[in-house]
Write an enzyme that holds these catalytic residues in place. Structure first.
Site, short mmCIF file in Angstrom:
data_model
loop_
_atom_site.label_atom_id
_atom_site.label_comp_id
_atom_site.label_asym_id
_atom_site.label_seq_id
_atom_site.Cartn_x
_atom_site.Cartn_y
_atom_site.Cartn_z
N HIS A 1 59.50 47.58 82.87
CA HIS A 1 58.42 47.20 81.95
C HIS A 1 57.06 47.15 82.63
O HIS A 1 56.05 46.85 82.00
CB HIS A 1 58.70 45.82 81.32
CG HIS A 1 59.96 45.78 80.53
ND1 HIS A 1 60.23 46.67 79.51
CD2 HIS A 1 61.05 44.97 80.62
CE1 HIS A 1 61.44 46.40 79.01
NE2 HIS A 1 61.95 45.39 79.67
N CYS A 2 57.04 47.43 83.94
CA CYS A 2 55.76 47.36 84.67
C CYS A 2 55.18 48.76 84.82
O CYS A 2 55.90 49.69 85.20
CB CYS A 2 55.98 46.74 86.05
SG CYS A 2 54.42 46.43 86.91
#
Length: 356
Positions: A143-144
């Site tokens: 998710h980064c």
């Protein structure tokens, strides 16, 4: 010219391409228990593999922490500076009390473990190319992206591993990401949005976090799953789409995000896959990559139940017993069991696990 990095130093030749460090595990004052994540799962996986005599401490590759210079290959300076604010880290890791801790504590107790796992993924990328496969027992922070963290992911380790390979390893110019965590991998999707060198397949519960419509545009093969999807349908879809993805685009490396939050009962995943289903899923991916001679890098990503570590270990034992983990290793420690003995032992352990 690429900067000097410790992460691409060759490990002892006899070691397995399994990357880990005790520094992966997040432990401080019980605060980690405020997140559903089992923040010690990585060490438990290693302990199970040791109990099964698959590995010993001197047979695994010790992960090194990614430095700021390493991280800047992908991340913006602005983003890394934001992590110097405890409340930003609290938001990303979803552990609210972290906001009230001095940042030096947050750096040491939360971000250093995540930086070490990120270093592990970058190291495993090179190992996979050298050895045909590699497993980082941590990582998978999908998710980064380069300038934004979230969902427990503070560093974009998947993007970093691929960019490092593109910049530093001759003959690696195309990558396929197979993301089978229960959540959409919006971080690497945003990072590789318009990059024709990277093909993304993502299978996820369509109703849960992050629901990033913009990032979905980067997915070449999108498998959107319904609540409570079970083994038969899931494995059939994974098999069809993994084969399809690798037939459609011929990569030099497969990065496999093997989240175990698809497990039945996971509080965040919303799918209903059995432990055997997860073991079988990993087998499908490794078979597809290895039968085509494509190196595969596996990261463990999400998985929020106490039984997750055992399943990851069982999966690695299964891959080994099936000969899907290359046999090109030499024992690098005296007195370690012979490979044949290890194969026999793990086959024996698996004979009672019926994989339909």
């Amino acid at each position: 010219r690429p900067h000097r990095t410790e992460l691409y130093k060759d490990p002892p030749s006899g070691c397995w391409p399994i990357v880990y460090s005790p520094d992966y595990n997040i432990t401080f004052m019980g605060l980690e228990k405020l997140h559903p994540f089992d923040a010690g799962k990585w060490g438990k996986v290693i302990n199970f593999l040791k109990e099964e005599k698959l590995i010993a401490d001197d047979l695994i590759v010790q992960a090194r922490e990614a430095t700021d210079e390493d991280l800047l290959v992908v991340h913006t300076r602005r983003y890394l500076n934001k992590l110097k604010w405890s409340f930003v880290v609290a938001t990303i890791t979803e552990i609210p009390p972290v906001a009230f801790l001095p940042n030096f504590v947050v750096q040491r107790k939360v971000l250093k473990p995540l930086r070490t796992q990120t270093g592990g993924t970058i190291m495993a990328g090179k190992l996979a190319v050298d050895r045909g496969w590699a497993i980082n027992v941590g990582g998978g922070f999908h998710h980064c992206s380069s300038d934004k963290g979230g969902g427990f992911c503070a560093y974009a380790d998947i993007t970093l591993a691929i960019k490092f390979l593109f910049e530093r390893v001759q003959g690696v110019s195309r990558a396929t990401i197979i993301d089978l965590d229960a959540h959409q991998g919006n971080g690497h999707e945003r990072d590789f949005m318009d990059d024709p060198r990277v093909y993304i397949m993502d299978a996820y519960n369509r109703y849960i976090y992050p629901g990033d419509g913009f990032a979905k545009r980067a997915i070449k093969r999108k498998v959107e799953l319904e609540w409570g999807t079970e083994d038969t349908e899931y494995l059939q879809k994974v098999h069809t789409h993994v084969e399809g993805a690798l037939n459609e685009f011929k990569p030099d490396i497969v990065v496999y995000n093997a989240g175990t939050d698809i497990l039945d009962g996971d509080p965040l995943g919303g799918l209903a896959i059995s432990p055997q289903g997860i073991v079988k899923r990993d087998e499908v991916v490794f078979r597809a990559a290895r039968s085509r001679g494509i190196p595969v890098l596996m990261v463990t990503s999400g998985g929020y139940q106490k039984r997750t570590a055992r399943i990851i270990a069982d999966s690695i034992l299964n891959l080994h017993s099936l000969g899907l983990l290359g046999r090109e290793r030499a024992a690098c420690a005296l007195g370690s069991p012979s490979l044949d003995q290890m194969v026999r032992d793990s086959a024996k352990d698996f004979s009672n696990l019926s994989l339909q």
